[in-house]
Design a protein around this motif. Structure first.
Motif, PDB file in Angstrom:
ATOM      1  N   ASP A 515       7.008 -19.089   9.486  1.00  0.00           N
ATOM      2  CA  ASP A 515       6.803 -19.273   8.046  1.00  0.00           C
ATOM      3  C   ASP A 515       5.369 -18.945   7.638  1.00  0.00           C
ATOM      4  N   MET A 516       4.877 -17.815   8.119  1.00  0.00           N
ATOM      5  CA  MET A 516       3.527 -17.357   7.789  1.00  0.00           C
ATOM      6  C   MET A 516       3.597 -16.022   7.063  1.00  0.00           C
ATOM      7  N   GLU A 517       2.607 -15.781   6.212  1.00  0.00           N
ATOM      8  CA  GLU A 517       2.469 -14.474   5.584  1.00  0.00           C
ATOM      9  C   GLU A 517       1.805 -13.507   6.570  1.00  0.00           C
ATOM     10  N   THR A 518       1.874 -12.230   6.268  1.00  0.00           N
ATOM     11  CA  THR A 518       1.178 -11.214   7.068  1.00  0.00           C
ATOM     12  C   THR A 518       0.404 -10.289   6.145  1.00  0.00           C
ATOM     13  N   THR A 519      -0.764  -9.877   6.610  1.00  0.00           N
ATOM     14  CA  THR A 519      -1.569  -8.887   5.896  1.00  0.00           C
ATOM     15  C   THR A 519      -1.964  -7.795   6.875  1.00  0.00           C
ATOM     16  N   ALA A 520      -1.712  -6.555   6.513  1.00  0.00           N
ATOM     17  CA  ALA A 520      -2.137  -5.408   7.318  1.00  0.00           C
ATOM     18  C   ALA A 520      -3.461  -4.907   6.764  1.00  0.00           C
ATOM     19  N   GLU A 521      -4.471  -4.820   7.634  1.00  0.00           N
ATOM     20  CA  GLU A 521      -5.806  -4.393   7.218  1.00  0.00           C
ATOM     21  C   GLU A 521      -6.001  -2.897   7.454  1.00  0.00           C
ATOM     22  N   GLY A 522      -6.897  -2.313   6.676  1.00  0.00           N
ATOM     23  CA  GLY A 522      -7.332  -0.946   6.922  1.00  0.00           C
ATOM     24  C   GLY A 522      -6.328   0.124   6.542  1.00  0.00           C
ATOM     25  N   ILE A 523      -5.447  -0.121   5.583  1.00  0.00           N
ATOM     26  CA  ILE A 523      -4.469   0.889   5.154  1.00  0.00           C
ATOM     27  C   ILE A 523      -5.181   1.891   4.247  1.00  0.00           C
ATOM     28  N   GLU A 524      -5.156   3.175   4.644  1.00  0.00           N
ATOM     29  CA  GLU A 524      -5.898   4.185   3.901  1.00  0.00           C
ATOM     30  C   GLU A 524      -5.044   5.335   3.402  1.00  0.00           C
ATOM     31  N   SER A 525      -3.890   5.577   4.000  1.00  0.00           N
ATOM     32  CA  SER A 525      -3.060   6.720   3.605  1.00  0.00           C
ATOM     33  C   SER A 525      -1.679   6.242   3.155  1.00  0.00           C
TER      34      SER A 525
END
Length: 693
Positions: A515-525
């Motif tokens: 039951d946790m959120e996720t964040t993806a870092e460094g998305i550039e394209s």
């Protein structure tokens, strides 16, 4: 005086007692070197009787596999020459145990002077030999880890470099320093620290292989010699492998420990031909690696001497940066991956130096941690971020990074409460980002800190998940609300054959189950964003949505309510490009031109300084310090040319790029002279020529 017969009997009894005592033994051979007598005590050690060994060649009593030493080979030689034997150390032919004898003997002759054989004695010297070996080992090897010690590895390096200098061979040296090792000693005690060092040594040996080339210099410092290595791509990969291996969790006396490592690399003959020079330069590279954030490697380069001095000056300037109002916060949006609505921002510290301009956080944050300034700076960041966020409309959250040093400060919960109270920001709108390095062990102090922070009501995010310290065990108890997927997994996730997408999918599934959120870092394209959406990552952070913005810009964007950002950027991931203004040489035929690199990637560069260069033209780009790269012009517009490298550049360990190999200045001079005399190609016009016209 006793008669001669009684004296003889008494002498025999004394000799028998001496044999039975085990302190010595006797032997005799005939003229062919075969035993005619041997003490029963020694025969029993060999599993036979004296009579059973009669007729056996004397040399068969000793281990032939140990006969590679000069002394062992000399026994048959002495017997053949009928020479006397004096205290010759020989290993017994025993399979179950190691036993050494000092053997002596004299040839004897008939009355007519004819050689009859040998009569001799032997003593057990096993204990003395082991003692001598132990003393020798202590002189050459580290008593704790068994690795070569500082003295031994120094001699090894000196002899290696001396031999290689005559053969034009290269040799690399790596210096390693463990990160956060002091915390292990302070938290778990010195015996645990010693056990940890043993495990570190085992991991290094598993990677390097050659025990003689790995040493412990003392404390938590290690050195590796790598003969015939100068490929900086391979050396960078090896350094990365070492860092990754040493950063995996350890189990010490039932406690889980996490440390890291930093590596400095210097290569002979480019970075020094003498042992002292090479070690000094490797140490300078190690210092730079630690100064750039730890857990990194760094190759030596000449500019590190100036960088070390610059770093010292920066530390002095950093002490007054807050007082002089040189620091400010920028906020990078964290966006809902499906709706493109900004749900929060991450507070990022920026330092605008009055003379040097913007200073990278990767440079000044490690300085702040080592100089003990991180607590005061961290407090300012927390208070400022809360004060800014309290002025934002809606319920947008602000995330603030907490360093391991701050997390270890028992006053952190009280500081958080004061920042919330003074700003009026609701606790649920503050998110503290904590890296996995805080998990030195599953200690009660760590658990109490988590409980205290959750008691305040703030959210907790696990930052940089998957960068080497990952363990599922602490996710069972640590009360995180979000997992941030490190950008190293995002990078290359869209490249064919990469497993990163599968890893991201597994992290997302784990987070959803907890039951946790996720964040993806460094998305550039845009292709990265499409993949992240397909993998059900809930939030995105990166240039595809927005760079960090000042608080004033953020307020403008949120004035009308929800802040929605349309993603934009390159359609596909491309190699990192470094924008710069760097003067280099471009060699074509017998001409050398001064050009400027405007941007650089692993596979090519944009240069300017020549006019109307035809497509397909080949240059040798001279980056300096023996770094040459063959490049072909693929795009040419007036004074700018896009060139493609024949061989890709590699990471320099500091976020930049370098060539795999370097060329000796002597070879460069020789090659330039040869080209000048054998090849004549027309020269190109330069920008300066164009300006003169």
């Amino acid at each position: 005086m006793a008669p001669p017969g009684l004296q003889m009997n008494e002498a025999l009894r004394l000799l028998q007692n001496y044999e039975e005592s085990g302190r010595g033994w006797f032997w005799a051979t005939n003229a062919e070197g075969r035993l005619t007598y041997i003490s029963e005590t020694v025969a029993a050690r060999l599993g036979k009787s004296g009579d059973g060994l009669a007729g056996t060649p004397l040399v068969e009593l000793f281990d032939g596999s140990a006969g590679e030493s000069e002394r062992q080979r000399s026994l048959p030689f002495l017997l053949t020459r009928q020479s006397k034997i004096d205290e010759l150390p020989l290993r017994a032919a025993l399979e179950e145990e190691e036993c050494w004898w000092a053997v002596s003997g004299r040839p004897f002759y008939s009355e007519g002077g004819q050689f009859q054989g040998y009569r001799g004695s032997g003593t057990d010297i096993t204990a003395q030999r082991r003692s001598a070996e132990d003393a020798s080992r202590l002189a050459l090897y580290d008593s704790l880890t068994g690795l070569a010690n500082r003295h031994h590895i120094s001699k090894k390096l000196e002899t290696t470099l001396a031999a290689f200098s005559q053969q034009d061979r290269s040799c690399a040296v790596m210096l390693l320093d463990l990160d956060r090792f002091k915390q292990v000693n302070d938290t778990l005690g010195h015996p645990a620290g010693d056990e940890l060092l043993k495990q570190v040594a085992q991991r290094l040996l598993k990677i390097v292989g050659d025990k003689e080339m790995v040493s412990r210099l003392g404390g938590d410092e290690f050195q590796i010699i790598l003969p015939d290595k100068d490929d900086r791509g391979e050396l960078g990969d090896l350094a990365g492998e070492i860092i990754a291996s040493l950063s995996q969790p350890y189990s010490v006396d039932g406690s889980r420990c996490i440390i890291g490592a930093s590596v400095g690399v210097a290569i002979s003959p480019f970075d020094g031909t003498k042992s002292g020079d090479l070690i000094r330069n490797a140490d300078l590279a190690l210092y730079a690696a630690k100064g750039n954030g730890r857990g990194r490697f760094r190759f030596y380069s000449q500019d590190l001497h100036q960088a070390a001095e610059d770093r010292r000056v920066l530390e002095e300037d950093l002490r007054d940066a807050l007082v002089r109002n040189e620091m400010h916060l920028a906020y990078q949006p964290v966006v809902n991956a499906k709706s493109n609505v900004v749900t929060g921002v991450e507070a990022l510290l920026r330092w605008n130096h009055p003379e040097r301009g913007p200073i990278s956080p990767a440079v000044f944050i490690p300085i702040a941690e080592e100089s003990n300034l991180i607590l005061s700076i961290g407090e300012w960041v927390l208070r400022t971020a809360c004060a800014d966020a309290a002025t934002w409309p809606g319920d947008m959250r602000v995330a603030v990074n907490v360093s391991p040093i701050q997390f270890a400060n028992e006053g952190l919960p009280k500081l958080v409460m004061h920042a919330l109270a003074s700003s009026g920001l609701p606790p649920e709108r503050l998110e503290l980002e904590i890296t996995e390095s805080v998990f030195l062990g599953d200690s009660s102090e760590t658990n109490r800190m988590f409980e205290a922070l959750k008691g305040v009501g703030v959210r907790l995010a696990l930052d940089d998940f998957g960068t080497g310290y990952s363990s599922l065990s602490y996710l069972q108890t640590a009360p995180f609300d979000k997992i941030k997927i490190d950008q190293s997994f995002v990078r290359d996730a869209t490249v064919a054959g990469s497993r990163n997408a599968a890893i991201i999918a597994a992290i997302v599934a784990l987070a959803e189950a907890l039951d946790m959120e996720t964040t993806a870092e460094g998305i550039e394209s845009l292709d990265q964003l499409d993949l992240i959406r397909k993998l059900n990552v809930s939030h995105v952070q990166g240039y595809v949505y927005s760079k960090p913005v000042p608080n004033a810009n953020l307020l403008e964007q949120t004035e009308t309510g929800a802040w929605t950002i349309k993603p934009s950027g390159p359609a596909r991931q491309r190699n990192d490009r470094f924008h710069m203004y760097r003067k280099v040489g471009a060699i074509h035929g017998n001409h050398r031109y001064e050009v400027v690199i405007r941007n650089l990637s692993a596979t090519g560069a944009l240069i300017e300084g020549l006019l109307d260069v035809p497509l397909g033209t080949q240059f040798v780009i001279d980056f300096g310090e023996g770094q040459l790269a063959t490049a072909t012009v693929r795009r040419s517009v007036k004074h700018q040319q896009g060139v493609e490298f024949e061989q890709s550049l590699v990471s320099d360990g500091n976020g930049g790029l370098c060539t795999r190999h370097r060329v000796s200045p002597y070879l460069i001079a020789e090659a330039t002279k040869r080209i000048a005399t054998t090849l004549e190609l027309p020269a190109f016009s330069t920008v300066n020529d164009w300006k003169k016209d």
